[in-house]
Design an enzyme around this catalytic site. Structure first.
Site, PDB file in Angstrom:
ATOM      1  N   SER A  93      28.627   5.242  65.116  1.00 19.64           N
ATOM      2  CA  SER A  93      27.556   4.359  64.642  1.00 19.64           C
ATOM      3  C   SER A  93      27.986   4.208  63.148  1.00 19.64           C
ATOM      4  O   SER A  93      28.804   4.970  62.355  1.00 19.64           O
ATOM      5  CB  SER A  93      26.246   5.151  64.318  1.00 19.64           C
ATOM      6  OG  SER A  93      25.922   5.468  65.694  1.00 19.64           O
ATOM      7  N   ASP A 165      17.854  11.993  66.154  1.00 17.16           N
ATOM      8  CA  ASP A 165      18.018  12.349  67.727  1.00 17.16           C
ATOM      9  C   ASP A 165      16.528  12.309  68.449  1.00 17.16           C
ATOM     10  O   ASP A 165      16.216  11.889  69.573  1.00 17.16           O
ATOM     11  CB  ASP A 165      18.297  13.782  67.895  1.00 17.16           C
ATOM     12  CG  ASP A 165      19.830  13.841  67.899  1.00 17.16           C
ATOM     13  OD1 ASP A 165      20.493  12.809  67.625  1.00 17.16           O
ATOM     14  OD2 ASP A 165      20.281  14.928  67.618  1.00 17.16           O
ATOM     15  N   LYS A 166      15.495  12.523  67.424  1.00 17.35           N
ATOM     16  CA  LYS A 166      14.088  12.573  67.870  1.00 17.35           C
ATOM     17  C   LYS A 166      13.604  11.219  68.376  1.00 17.35           C
ATOM     18  O   LYS A 166      12.961  10.632  69.150  1.00 17.35           O
ATOM     19  CB  LYS A 166      13.054  13.371  66.977  1.00 17.35           C
ATOM     20  CG  LYS A 166      13.042  14.739  67.259  1.00 17.35           C
ATOM     21  CD  LYS A 166      12.272  15.419  66.086  1.00 17.35           C
ATOM     22  CE  LYS A 166      12.230  16.852  66.451  1.00 17.35           C
ATOM     23  NZ  LYS A 166      11.344  17.544  65.322  1.00 17.35           N
ATOM     24  N   THR A 172      22.932  15.490  69.388  1.00 16.23           N
ATOM     25  CA  THR A 172      24.299  15.273  68.977  1.00 16.23           C
ATOM     26  C   THR A 172      24.766  16.647  69.072  1.00 16.23           C
ATOM     27  O   THR A 172      23.961  17.633  68.578  1.00 16.23           O
ATOM     28  CB  THR A 172      23.895  14.901  67.447  1.00 16.23           C
ATOM     29  OG1 THR A 172      23.209  13.652  67.477  1.00 16.23           O
ATOM     30  CG2 THR A 172      25.246  14.743  66.609  1.00 16.23           C
ATOM     31  N   HIS A 559      -3.911 -30.613 -15.788  1.00 12.99           N
ATOM     32  CA  HIS A 559      -3.430 -31.529 -14.648  1.00 12.99           C
ATOM     33  C   HIS A 559      -4.607 -31.706 -14.052  1.00 12.99           C
ATOM     34  O   HIS A 559      -4.810 -31.506 -12.721  1.00 12.99           O
ATOM     35  CB  HIS A 559      -2.362 -30.465 -13.910  1.00 12.99           C
ATOM     36  CG  HIS A 559      -1.007 -30.153 -14.421  1.00 12.99           C
ATOM     37  ND1 HIS A 559      -0.842 -29.410 -15.016  1.00 12.99           N
ATOM     38  CD2 HIS A 559       0.006 -31.391 -14.393  1.00 12.99           C
ATOM     39  CE1 HIS A 559       0.517 -29.274 -15.540  1.00 12.99           C
ATOM     40  NE2 HIS A 559       1.085 -30.436 -15.129  1.00 12.99           N
ATOM     41  N   HIS A 563      -4.993 -36.683 -16.729  1.00 15.48           N
ATOM     42  CA  HIS A 563      -3.508 -36.621 -16.698  1.00 15.48           C
ATOM     43  C   HIS A 563      -2.948 -37.524 -15.662  1.00 15.48           C
ATOM     44  O   HIS A 563      -1.912 -38.371 -15.697  1.00 15.48           O
ATOM     45  CB  HIS A 563      -2.876 -35.209 -16.371  1.00 15.48           C
ATOM     46  CG  HIS A 563      -1.623 -35.060 -16.097  1.00 15.48           C
ATOM     47  ND1 HIS A 563      -0.631 -35.562 -17.114  1.00 15.48           N
ATOM     48  CD2 HIS A 563      -0.737 -35.019 -14.867  1.00 15.48           C
ATOM     49  CE1 HIS A 563       0.750 -35.412 -16.528  1.00 15.48           C
ATOM     50  NE2 HIS A 563       0.380 -35.000 -15.262  1.00 15.48           N
ATOM     51  N   HIS A 599       0.392 -38.529  -8.270  1.00 12.86           N
ATOM     52  CA  HIS A 599       1.464 -37.691  -8.416  1.00 12.86           C
ATOM     53  C   HIS A 599       1.192 -36.128  -8.562  1.00 12.86           C
ATOM     54  O   HIS A 599       1.882 -35.193  -8.290  1.00 12.86           O
ATOM     55  CB  HIS A 599       2.521 -38.069  -9.478  1.00 12.86           C
ATOM     56  CG  HIS A 599       2.034 -37.504 -10.935  1.00 12.86           C
ATOM     57  ND1 HIS A 599       0.802 -37.878 -11.259  1.00 12.86           N
ATOM     58  CD2 HIS A 599       2.387 -36.443 -11.621  1.00 12.86           C
ATOM     59  CE1 HIS A 599       0.804 -37.321 -12.746  1.00 12.86           C
ATOM     60  NE2 HIS A 599       1.703 -36.457 -12.632  1.00 12.86           N
ATOM     61  N   ASP A 600      -0.140 -35.909  -9.075  1.00 17.49           N
ATOM     62  CA  ASP A 600      -0.322 -34.465  -9.329  1.00 17.49           C
ATOM     63  C   ASP A 600      -1.899 -34.113  -8.519  1.00 17.49           C
ATOM     64  O   ASP A 600      -2.379 -33.134  -8.811  1.00 17.49           O
ATOM     65  CB  ASP A 600      -0.437 -34.072 -10.753  1.00 17.49           C
ATOM     66  CG  ASP A 600       0.704 -33.370 -11.519  1.00 17.49           C
ATOM     67  OD1 ASP A 600       1.455 -33.052 -10.443  1.00 17.49           O
ATOM     68  OD2 ASP A 600       0.839 -33.538 -12.409  1.00 17.49           O
ATOM     69  N   ASP A 720       5.564 -38.665 -16.551  1.00 19.91           N
ATOM     70  CA  ASP A 720       4.850 -37.468 -16.623  1.00 19.91           C
ATOM     71  C   ASP A 720       4.879 -36.806 -17.960  1.00 19.91           C
ATOM     72  O   ASP A 720       3.881 -36.067 -18.086  1.00 19.91           O
ATOM     73  CB  ASP A 720       5.464 -36.649 -15.304  1.00 19.91           C
ATOM     74  CG  ASP A 720       4.994 -35.653 -15.010  1.00 19.91           C
ATOM     75  OD1 ASP A 720       3.552 -35.480 -14.903  1.00 19.91           O
ATOM     76  OD2 ASP A 720       5.468 -34.493 -14.412  1.00 19.91           O
TER      77      ASP A 720
END
Length: 868
Positions: A93, A165-166, A172, A559, A563, A599-600, A720
C-alpha cells in the site's frame, strides 16, 4: 551438431568461456530482447531467483513509465506490484502525507496492491479514503521520524494501531515499510504486508525493498515537483490577475471582489465558490438600541466577529460562482439564513473565529449541517469545502470566501489553502483601495458642500447686485429680463469715470473711496480695457463677480479688499498708462487684471512660513507657494460657478489660456520666486533698451510666450509692492498697516508657536521700522521699478515715488539713529565718570593703609561710596 544437454554441460564446466562468449556475442541481442519484450511472470513465489537480465527488464520498464506516465498513481502502482513480487509480500500500500488546517495527516492512495491486482481496484476513491493523523500507528511513526521499519510481529509492537485493520477487516501480521522523502520532507509511506511463505521479511527482502523504493521515490518526487510547480504557477497567476483587476475597479468592494475572483477562477481548480460579504456596521443606530435598553427585546447573544463589531454576523450579500458546465454567476442580496451557502453554519463560524476551515467528506460531518442532496437546480452536491476569512488591513473580517469540491475529486490540501489564503489576503488588503477611494469621495463631497456653503455666504446677493445694477428701479425688471446693451449703458452710468478717481494714475489712492466705491471702480477698469462687450460678459455676472471678489477678502489689517483692489488698479495702470498693453492681447489683459484683483483673496493675515510652522491645513495641501496656490484655487472656484464666471462666453481654448494666465499671475506674487525671475526680466530689458523701432521691441516680446509671461510675472510683483511707490502721505499710512499685520503675526508666533519672531514682525522693535523699510526698498523694491523705468519710461513715476519715499524713510531712520547715538554717548560718559570715581576711592584706601591720618569724614565718604 551438439545437442542442448551437451552445450549446457560444456558451459557449466567452462564458466569463463561462457562469460566471454556472452559478453562478445550475445550481450546486445539478449538485453535488447529482454528490454523490449513484455515480462511474463507465471510464478511469483520463485521470482527472487530471476536473472540479472530479467531484473534489468524490470528496471528499464520502470524507467519507461517515469518518462511516459503522466498519472503518478499508475506509475506508483507498477512499482508497488514489482516490490510485492520481489519481497514476496501478500500486498503493498501507499499512503500519501498531506496537511489540512495546519495538521499533517496520512491518507490511503493505493491500497491492497498485489502482483496481479488491477490499478482501478487499488486506487482509492477520495470519498473512501482512510485518513488518520501522523501521531497514530506505525505508519504515522514512520512519517514522523522518517525511518524505515521491518516488524516481524505486529502485535508485539507498542506503536501498532489496528485502526486500518478494523476499517478493512484485514489482519496485519508483519510489515516492511519506509518513508518517501523529498530532501527532509516526507511525501508518503510505502508498506509491504505479511510475508508469503515465511513468518517475517528477511534482510535480503529489506535490501530489495529499499533498492526498489528508489523508483517509488523517483515517481513521487516527479509528481511532487510537477505539483508544486503547478501550485506556484497558479499562485503567481492568481496574485497577478487579481492585482490587475483589483486596481481596475475602485468604486466598491463588491465589484472589486467580483472582477478579481472571476478572472482567477481557472487557477483555483474548484467546481464552485461563493463569497459572503459582511455588514461592517460597528455601532447600531441609537433608535435601534431603544427596545433592548427598555427590556422589550433580548440583547443579541449570538456569534460576533473578533474585531469587536457591535452587531451580529450578518451577510448582506452573497456572490455565487458556478464553474462547472455552463458558467454562471449569481448575486444574492440580503440572503436568507437558510440559503445553501449559509445554512451549514460554516461561513458564520469562520466569521466568528477567523479560522481557515478545510473539510473533506462534509456530508458525514456532524458539527456543521451541510446539505447531503443537491443544493439547487443545477444538481450540484457539496463534497469538500475550504472556507477562509477575507481580512482587511485593519484586521477586520469583511467577507468569507468558500470553495467547494476540488476538480480532481481530492480534498483541498495545504497548497490549496496557501493559494486561496494568498488570494483572500490580497483581496482583504485591496479593500484599502476601496476605503481610500471612498474617503476621497467623501472628502470631495465635503469639499463641494463646504464650497457650496462658502459660495452661498460670499456670493453677492440679488439685493447687493441691485445696489450697483439697479434694473428694478430703472427698468422695473430683473437683470435676466433686460436687454444686455441697455444694462451695459446702465452699468456705465452707475460707476465712476476713470479720470474722476485717478484710475489711470500711478499715484491713485483708495483712502478717499469706500469699499463699495472700489467695487464700482473695479468694474470701470474692465470697461476701460474694452473687454466687457468684446467677450460678451453679462453685466449682471460682472457685477456679481466683482462684488463676490470683494466679499472673498477677509477683514484683516492689510491684505484685505483695499490691497486687492490696489493691485488690480496698478495692473490696469501698467497696461494702459505704462503702455505695456501693446505686448498683450485683449484676452491677456482681461485675465491679468482679473487675476490681480483676486491675487490675495481669502488671505489670513499670516505668511507662508507661518502656515508651515503652525502645520495649517493649507500647508499640508500645498507644498510650495502655499497662500498663493490657495488664492489661485479660490479664483478658479469663482470661474467654476456659472453665475459668477465672467469668462463663460469664451471658447474652450480661450478659457484654458485664461486659467493658465491666472496660474502665472497669482503664483508670481510669491516673493520667494521673485529672485528667480528678475535676472530673466533684466535680460529682456537689456535686449529691448537699444531697440529704436517700437515694432521690433513689440515683436521681440509678443511673439515669444515665455518673455510675455516673465514680464507679466514681474508686473504682478510691481503691482503687489506698488504701495511703496505711492505719495508719502499714502505710503506712510500703508507701511504702518503692513507693519501692524506683521506684528500681529509676531504675537501669534510668541503665544501660539512659542517662538521669537524676526525683527520685522517684532512689535518690540517697531522703532526700527524706518531702517527696515530702507533695507526692504534697497534689497527688493528698487530693482523692480528701476528696470521697469528702463523698460518703459512711462513707468518712471513709480521709480521716482519709490526714491522719494526712501528719502523720507532714510530721514526718519537717521533721526532714530541719532537718538540711539545720543543715548549711547550719554551712557558712555556715565560709565567713564563711574570709572574715575571708583579709581579715586581705591587710591584713598591705599594711602590709609600705609598709616597716614584718616579723618572721620573720609571714613564716612568711603562707606557711602562703597554702598553706592
Amino acid at each position: 551438431m551438439a545437442d542442448k544437454d551437451s552445450v549446457e554441460k560444456y558451459l557449466e564446466n567452462n564458466p569463463q568461456f561462457a562469460k566471454e562468449y556472452f559478453d562478445k556475442k550475445l550481450r546486445v541481442e539478449a538485453i535488447t530482447a529482454a528490454f523490449t519484450e513484455k515480462l511474463d511472470i507465471k510464478d511469483p513465489s520463485s521470482y527472487k531467483d530471476v536473472s540479472q537480465i530479467q531484473e534489468a527488464t524490470i528496471i528499464f520498464d520502470l524507467i519507461k513509465d517515469l518518462q511516459t506516465e503522466q498519472v503518478m498513481e499508475k506509475s506508483m502502482h507498477k512499482v508497488l506490484q514489482r516490490i510485492c513480487m520481489l519481497v514476496n509480500a501478500d500486498r503493498c500500500s501507499y499512503f500519501i502525507l498531506r496537511a489540512r488546517n495546519g495538521i499533517p495527516e496520512l491518507a490511503t492512495c493505493l491500497f491492497d496492491v498485489t502482483p496481479t491486482s488491477k490499478f482501478e481496484t487499488n486506487l482509492v476513491n477520495p470519498s473512501a479514503e482512510i485518513v488518520f493523523p501522523t501521531d497514530i500507528g506505525i505508519v504515522g511513526q514512520i512519517a514522523t521520524n522518517k525511518k524505515g521499519v521491518n516488524i516481524p510481529d505486529m502485535k508485539q509492537n507498542p506503536k501498532f494501531s489496528d485502526f486500518v485493520d478494523k476499517q478493512t477487516g484485514y489482519t496485519t501480521k508483519n510489515m516492511l515499510a519506509a518513508p518517501i522523502l523529498s530532501g527532509k520532507d516526507p511525501l508518503g509511506v510505502v508498506m509491504a504486508l505479511n510475508k508469503v511463505g515465511g513468518t517475517e521479511f528477511t534482510k535480503a527482502d529489506e535490501d530489495l525493498f529499499n533498492k526498489y523504493l528508489n523508483f517509488a521515490t523517483a515517481v513521487a518526487l516527479q509528481h511532487h515537483t510537477n505539483y508544486m510547480w503547478n501550485v506556484e504557477s497558479r499562485r503567481s497567476q492568481v496574485l497577478l490577475w487579481s492585482a490587475s483587476k483589483v486596481f481596475e475597479e475602485l468604486t466598491d468592494i463588491e465589484r472589486q471582489f467580483h472582477k478579481a475572483l472571476y478572472t482567477v477562477r481557472t487557477y483555483l481548480q474548484c467546481e464552485r465558490y461563493s463569497v459572503g460579504l459582511l455588514d461592517m456596521t460597528k455601532e447600531k443606530e441609537f433608535y435601534d438600541e431603544w427596545p433592548v435598553k427598555l427590556g422589550d427585546v433580548e440583547p443579541y447573544k449570538g456569534p460576533k466577529t473578533p474585531d469587536g463589531r457591535a452587531s451580529e454576523v450578518n451577510f448582506y450579500k452573497i456572490i455565487d460562482y458556478l464553474l462547472e458546465a455552463k458558467e454562471e454567476i449569481k448575486v444574492i442580496p440580503s440572503p436568507p439564513v437558510d440559503h445553501w451557502a449559509l445554512v451549514s453554519g460554516l461561513p458564520t463560524y469562520v466569521a466568528e473565529n477567523g479560522f481557515i476551515c478545510n473539510m473533506m467528506n462534509v456530508a458525514a460531518d456532524e458539527y456543521f449541517t451541510f446539505q447531503k442532496e443537491a443544493v439547487d437546480e443545477t444538481g450540484f452536491v457539496i463534497k469538500n469545502v475550504l472556507s477562509l476569512p477575507i481580512v482587511n488591513k485593519k484586521e477586520e473580517i469583511v467577507g468569507i470566501a468558500t470553495f467547494f469540491n476540488r476538480k480532481d475529486g481530492k480534498p483541498f490540501d495545504e497548497p490549496d489553502e496557501q493559494i486561496t489564503e494568498a488570494l483572500t489576503q490580497f483581496l482583504g488588503w485591496s479593500v484599502l483601495n476601496c476605503d481610500t477611494y471612498d474617503k476621497l469621495n467623501k472628502t470631495e463631497w465635503k469639499r463641494e458642500i463646504a464650497q457650496e456653503m462658502l459660495m452661498y455666504q460670499t456670493r453677492a446677493t440679488l439685493a447687493e447686485v441691485q445696489e450697483i445694477l439697479n434694473t428694478r428701479e430703472k427698468f422695473d425688471s430683473e437683470p435676466e429680463d433686460c436687454d444686455q446693451k441697455e444694462m451695459y449703458k446702465l452699468l456705465r452710468a452707475n460707476i465712476p469715470e476713470a479720470k474722476d478717481v485717478d484710475l489711470l494714475e500711478f499715484h491713485f489712492s483708495d483712502f478717499p473711496l469706500s469699499e463699495f466705491d472700489l467695487i464700482k471702480c473695479g468694474i470701470r477698469c474692465f470697461f476701460e480695457l474694452g473687454v466687457v462687450e468684446k467677450f460678451k460678459v453679462p453685466a449682471e455676472i460682472l457685477t456679481r463677480w466683482m462684488y463676490t471678489v470683494r466679499k472673498g477678502y477677509r477683514d484683516i489689517t492689510y491684505h484685505n479688499w483695499r490691497h486687492g483692489f490696489n493691485v488690480g488698479q496698478t495692473m490696469f495702470c501698467l497696461l494702459q498708462t505704462g503702455k505695456l498693453r501693446k505686448y498683450y492681447s485683449d484676452l491677456d489683459a482681461f485675465a491679468m487684471v482679473a487675476a490681480a484683483f483676486c491675487h490675495d483673496i481669502d488671505h489670513r493675515g499670516t505668511n507662508n512660513l507661518y502656515q508651515t510652522k503652525s502645520a495649517a491645513p493649507l500647508a499640508k495641501l500645498h507644498g510650495s507657494s502655499i497662500l498663493e496656490r490657495h488664492h489661485l484655487e479660490y479664483s478658479k472656484t469663482l470661474m467654476g460657478e456659472e453665475n459668477l464666471n465672467i469668462f463663460q462666453s469664451l471658447q474652450k481654448r480661450q478659457f484654458e489660456t485664461v486659467q493658465h494666465l491666472h496660474d502665472v499671475c497669482i503664483i508670481a506674487t510669491d516673493l520667494a520666486l521673485y529672485f528667480k525671475k528678475r535676472t530673466m526680466f533684466q535680460k529682456i530689458v537689456d535686449a529691448t533698451e537699444p531697440m529704436t523701432d517700437e515694432k521690433e521691441a513689440i515683436n521681440y516680446v509678443s511673439n515669444n510666450p515665455i518673455r510675455k509671461e516673465i514680464i507679466m510675472a514681474m508686473m504682478m510683483t510691481g503691482c503687489d509692492l506698488s504701495a511703496i511707490t505711492k505719495p508719502w502721505e499714502v505710503q506712510s499710512k500703508v507701511a504702518l498697516m503692513v507693519a501692524a499685520e506683521f506684528w500681529e503675526q509676531g504675537d501669534l508666533e510668541r503665544t501660539v508657536l512659542d517662538q521669537e519672531p524676526i525683527p520685522m514682525m517684532d512689535r518690540n522693535k517697531k522703532d526700527e521700522l524706518p531702517k527696515m523699510q530702507c533695507g526692504f526698498i534697497d534689497f527688493v523694491c528698487s530693482f523692480v521699478y528701476k528696470e521697469f523705468s528702463r523698460f518703459h519710461k512711462e513707468i518712471t513715476p513709480m521709480f521716482d515715488g519709490l526714491n522719494n519715499n526712501r528719502a523720507h524713510w532714510k530721514e526718519l531712520a537717521d533721526v532714530y539713529q541719532a537718538k540711539l547715538d545720543a543715548i549711547a554717548n550719554e551712557k558712555k560718559k556715565l560709565e567713564e565718570a563711574e570709572t574715575k570715581k571708583g579709581h579715586f576711592k581705591i587710591t584713598l584706601y591705599k594711602r590709609g593703609k600705609e598709616g597716614s591720618p584718616k579723618p572721620a569724614q573720609y571714613f564716612k565718604y568711603a562707606e557711602v561710596g562703597e554702598r553706592a
